[in-house]
Design an enzyme around this catalytic site. Structure first.
Site, PDB file in Angstrom:
ATOM      1  N   TYR A  54     -15.753  34.897  29.812  1.00 60.40           N
ATOM      2  CA  TYR A  54     -16.628  35.600  28.874  1.00 60.40           C
ATOM      3  C   TYR A  54     -16.324  37.095  28.859  1.00 60.40           C
ATOM      4  O   TYR A  54     -16.540  37.781  27.878  1.00 60.40           O
ATOM      5  CB  TYR A  54     -18.109  35.399  29.245  1.00 60.40           C
ATOM      6  N   THR A 189     -12.353  57.930   7.419  1.00 57.45           N
ATOM      7  CA  THR A 189     -11.379  58.441   8.397  1.00 57.45           C
ATOM      8  C   THR A 189     -12.024  59.285   9.502  1.00 57.45           C
ATOM      9  O   THR A 189     -11.366  59.658  10.456  1.00 57.45           O
ATOM     10  CB  THR A 189     -10.311  59.323   7.699  1.00 57.45           C
ATOM     11  N   LYS A 190     -13.334  59.599   9.343  1.00 55.81           N
ATOM     12  CA  LYS A 190     -13.961  60.524  10.305  1.00 55.81           C
ATOM     13  C   LYS A 190     -13.885  60.026  11.761  1.00 55.81           C
ATOM     14  O   LYS A 190     -13.536  60.809  12.657  1.00 55.81           O
ATOM     15  CB  LYS A 190     -15.422  60.787   9.902  1.00 55.81           C
ATOM     16  N   CYS A 381      -2.786  21.266  33.358  1.00 52.00           N
ATOM     17  CA  CYS A 381      -3.448  21.602  34.621  1.00 52.00           C
ATOM     18  C   CYS A 381      -4.702  20.730  34.786  1.00 52.00           C
ATOM     19  O   CYS A 381      -4.582  19.547  35.071  1.00 52.00           O
ATOM     20  CB  CYS A 381      -3.728  23.098  34.674  1.00 52.00           C
ATOM     21  N   GLY A 383      -6.350  19.441  32.530  1.00 58.77           N
ATOM     22  CA  GLY A 383      -6.162  18.361  31.548  1.00 58.77           C
ATOM     23  C   GLY A 383      -5.274  17.244  32.082  1.00 58.77           C
ATOM     24  O   GLY A 383      -5.402  16.081  31.680  1.00 58.77           O
ATOM     25  N   GLU A 405     -12.593  18.886  43.653  1.00 59.34           N
ATOM     26  CA  GLU A 405     -13.205  20.092  43.094  1.00 59.34           C
ATOM     27  C   GLU A 405     -14.508  19.746  42.366  1.00 59.34           C
ATOM     28  O   GLU A 405     -15.441  20.536  42.336  1.00 59.34           O
ATOM     29  CB  GLU A 405     -12.233  20.745  42.084  1.00 59.34           C
ATOM     30  N   ARG A 462      -5.644  25.129  42.495  1.00 61.93           N
ATOM     31  CA  ARG A 462      -5.925  24.894  43.916  1.00 61.93           C
ATOM     32  C   ARG A 462      -5.867  23.420  44.266  1.00 61.93           C
ATOM     33  O   ARG A 462      -5.829  23.043  45.417  1.00 61.93           O
ATOM     34  CB  ARG A 462      -7.347  25.346  44.269  1.00 61.93           C
ATOM     35  N   HIS A 507       1.416  25.265  33.661  1.00 64.52           N
ATOM     36  CA  HIS A 507       0.973  25.762  32.347  1.00 64.52           C
ATOM     37  C   HIS A 507       2.181  26.064  31.465  1.00 64.52           C
ATOM     38  O   HIS A 507       2.653  27.210  31.435  1.00 64.52           O
ATOM     39  CB  HIS A 507       0.145  27.043  32.535  1.00 64.52           C
ATOM     40  N   GLU A 509       2.263  26.513  28.434  1.00 62.13           N
ATOM     41  CA  GLU A 509       1.927  27.402  27.309  1.00 62.13           C
ATOM     42  C   GLU A 509       2.403  28.839  27.521  1.00 62.13           C
ATOM     43  O   GLU A 509       2.676  29.550  26.561  1.00 62.13           O
ATOM     44  CB  GLU A 509       0.409  27.385  27.039  1.00 62.13           C
TER      45      GLU A 509
HETATM   46  N1  GLN Z   1      -9.438  23.634  38.605  1.00 67.65           N
HETATM   47  C1  GLN Z   1      -8.175  22.986  38.769  1.00 67.65           C
HETATM   48  C2  GLN Z   1      -7.457  23.431  40.023  1.00 67.65           C
HETATM   49  O1  GLN Z   1      -7.767  24.442  40.594  1.00 67.65           O
HETATM   50  C3  GLN Z   1      -7.285  23.225  37.557  1.00 67.65           C
HETATM   51  C4  GLN Z   1      -6.874  24.645  37.392  1.00 67.65           C
HETATM   52  C5  GLN Z   1      -6.386  24.959  36.021  1.00 67.65           C
HETATM   53  O2  GLN Z   1      -6.602  24.196  35.088  1.00 67.65           O
HETATM   54  N2  GLN Z   1      -5.754  26.096  35.875  1.00 67.65           N
HETATM   55  O3  GLN Z   1      -6.555  22.779  40.478  1.00 67.65           O
END
Ligand code: GLN
Length: 566
Positions: A54, A189-190, A381, A383, A405, A462, A507, A509
């Site tokens: 956020y 523009t001020k 990850c 996902g 987790e 983690r 990741h 991406e």
């Molecule tokens: N929470 C998960 C972990 O720590 C996945 C982390 C993530 O998606 N970057 O392994």
């Protein structure tokens, strides 16, 4: 001689200064110059790794494992460079460094002050990047807005650089907002005049101004800014809000930004080749036939939290000549309404990374929906972990399967805490971070997508796939298609009996580029292009239905890589 371009921001934050800086980098790179970038963030956090989405949006991970500002993602994508920890410096890092030195007596009893100690430390980082990258041009973006108290040492440091390296090697650009007044229908523009006054009172005299506005910026507005801000009229540029960030380099180039900077810095001003950038703008203008991909996550109302994911999807769309429309779906809403209601028009489903249990059951239901209906699925990850939990629950018949987790007392922790992660007290910079190698298994979709056996990808997690379940999961058809070279960690899983259901612990991406879509995104979108969704009818072309490893079974020797099971 290294040239330095400094980009500051005025009037308001969230102006798209990072995009402007990245676009300038692209214009120079397309002129054959090497470019590196540094983001100076005046906030006191050491890095954004522990900040809430956020507050901060996405945390971008560099190859060497630093958790950085999302602007580094823009720089990497626009300029096609790989940056490191040298490219993001925060006030938190500067003060930690200085106080550490003071405690160990390095200052020999001297008084530690903002000038010169803090400013020298900031300049030290700018110099370190120049030396280590060897780039022709170093772009330095100062985060925040001129007038912020915490930004002052940073502005003072960049002011001093002109004296240190010479006027001819420095160029200062101020990006400001030109608000539009509906009643008089004009751009004002001020606020820009005041912002430039504030900047000049700090000793920084901008060489160019980029005025951001919701409308085109006319010449008379530019002339007025030039007159009041003491900038040459040809150095005032307008940047209206465009419908795609990938249009910004061409827009600025057409106004002469690239050539103005090149001339001022004595750099060769050759015609840049931006043909590809024009081409992708055309793809994004196609509103007739977009490809609808659902991204199902916890923070979907905050698109910036998944910025690199959205960009990587768009890049894969560019590769296939398709405009991607992302439907952002809240996983909590899926828990309430069920996946069918919300995912009905998606031809591909992506579950991105995340932390904590909120919305997780919605993600698991999403994975079931994608698996059972042969809808292409890409898990990143968390996902990927969700995909493993789903498979264990519904195919292995372990209804309580979960990640440690998400449920510490689960009977079947198919996702385990990683070695060395247990009981860590510090939360900053302690995950498994950065690039690690991954070996791809022959005959899998992952191996086919990459076309090579060994790849390196960036991590931030983690928890990990629990090898105790590897043989069972593989026998049931969830293939470990990418593993750490020593076979200790599963990095990619895929459902062999599915058009495309692939999850990566890393990741991908972060490594995608507009001109070079990431292989996993490219193949995911390719599979999505081949899905026809009419009501509940799915038709897959014959070739897509074929098992990559042959028709009887998945053709992979189950458990050959699962030594950890023994
Ligand atoms: N929470 C998960 C972990 O720590 C996945 C982390 C993530 O998606 N970057 O392994």
């Amino acid at each position: 001689m290294t040239r330095y371009i400094f980009v500051t921001g005025g009037v308001v934050s969230s102006l798209g200064k990072g995009i402007a800086a990245a676009s300038i980098g692209r214009m120079l790179k397309s002129r054959g110059l090497s470019v590196s970038v540094l983001k100076l963030d005046p906030y006191l956090n050491v890095d954004p790794g522990t900040m809430s989405p956020y507050q901060h949006g996405e945390v971008f991970v560099t190859i060497d494992g630093s958790e950085t500002d999302l602007d580094l993602g823009h720089y990497e994508r626009f300029i096609d460079v790989e940056l490191t920890s040298l490219s993001n410096v925060t006030a938190g890092q500067i003060y930690t460094e200085i106080i550490g030195k003071e405690r160990s007596g390095i200052y020999l009893g001297g008084t530690i002050q903002i000038i010169p100690h803090v400013t020298d430390a900031i300049k030290g980082h700018i110099k370190a990047l120049a030396e280590q990258s060897g780039a022709d041009v170093i772009l330095v973006e100062v985060g925040g807005t001129v007038g912020d108290i915490e930004g002052q040492p940073f502005l003072e440091a960049i002011r001093q650089v002109r004296g240190d390296v010479g006027r001819e090697n420095t160029f200062y650009i101020h990006v400001t907002l030109l608000p539009f007044l509906g009643s008089t229908k004009e751009l004002k523009t001020k606020p820009t005049q005041h912002s430039v006054q504030a900047l000049r009172s700090m000793g920084v005299h901008p060489d160019a101004i980029i005025g951001r506005a919701d409308h085109e910026v006319d010449q008379d507005v530019k002339d007025k800014i030039a007159r009041f801000c003491d900038v040459r009229p040809e150095n005032v540029f307008g940047l209206p809000t465009l419908d795609s960030v990938y249009k910004v380099p061409v827009h600025l180039e057409e106004q002469g930004v690239g050539s103005t900077i090149s001339k001022a810095l004595g750099l060769p001003d050759i015609e840049p080749d931006l043909a590809y950038w024009r081409h992708i703008a055309e793809i994004e203008d196609d509103e007739e036939d977009p490809l609808r991909i659902a991204v199902v996550g916890k923070y979907v109302e905050l698109h910036d939290s998944y910025l690199s994911v959205a960009e990587a999807l768009r890049h894969a769309g560019f590769h296939h000549g398709k405009n991607i429309q992302i439907d952002w779906i809240s996983s909590e809403e899926i828990e309430e309404k069920g996946p069918g209601k919300l995912l009905g028009s998606a031809v591909g489903i992506l579950v991105p990374g995340g932390f904590g249990p909120r919305g997780i059951e919605g993600m698991i239901a999403t994975a079931t929906y994608a698996r059972e209906r042969n809808i292409p699925y890409l898990g990143l990850c968390l996902g990927m972990q969700v995909m493993v939990i789903e498979y264990a629950r519904n195919i292995l018949g372990l209804p309580k399967a979960n990640s440690l987790e998400l449920d510490e007392s689960t009977d079947d922790p198919v996702i385990n805490i990683m070695e060395g992660q247990e009981g860590l007290v510090d939360t900053g910079g302690t995950m498994r971070l950065g690039q690690y190698p991954c070996r791809l298994r022959d005959g899998t979709r992952a191996r086919e997508a990459y076309g090579v056996e060994l790849v390196k990808e960036r991590h931030r997690h983690r928890y990990e796939y629990n090898n105790d379940y590897r043989i069972r999961l593989e026998e049931a058809g969830l293939v470990a298609s990418g593993v750490a070279p020593d076979d200790s960690l599963v990095e990619i899983t895929e459902v062999y009996d599915h058009p495309f259901m692939v999850g990566s612990q890393f990741h991908p991406e972060f490594a995608s580029r507009p001109e070079k879509a990431h292989p996993l995104f490219r193949e995911f979108v390719h599979a999505a292009c081949n899905i026809l969704r009419e009501g509940e009818q799915f038709e897959l072309p014959a070739s897509e239905n074929e098992n990559p490893a042959g028709s009887d079974g998945h053709g992979l020797e189950v458990g050959t890589l699962a030594s950890a099971e023994e």
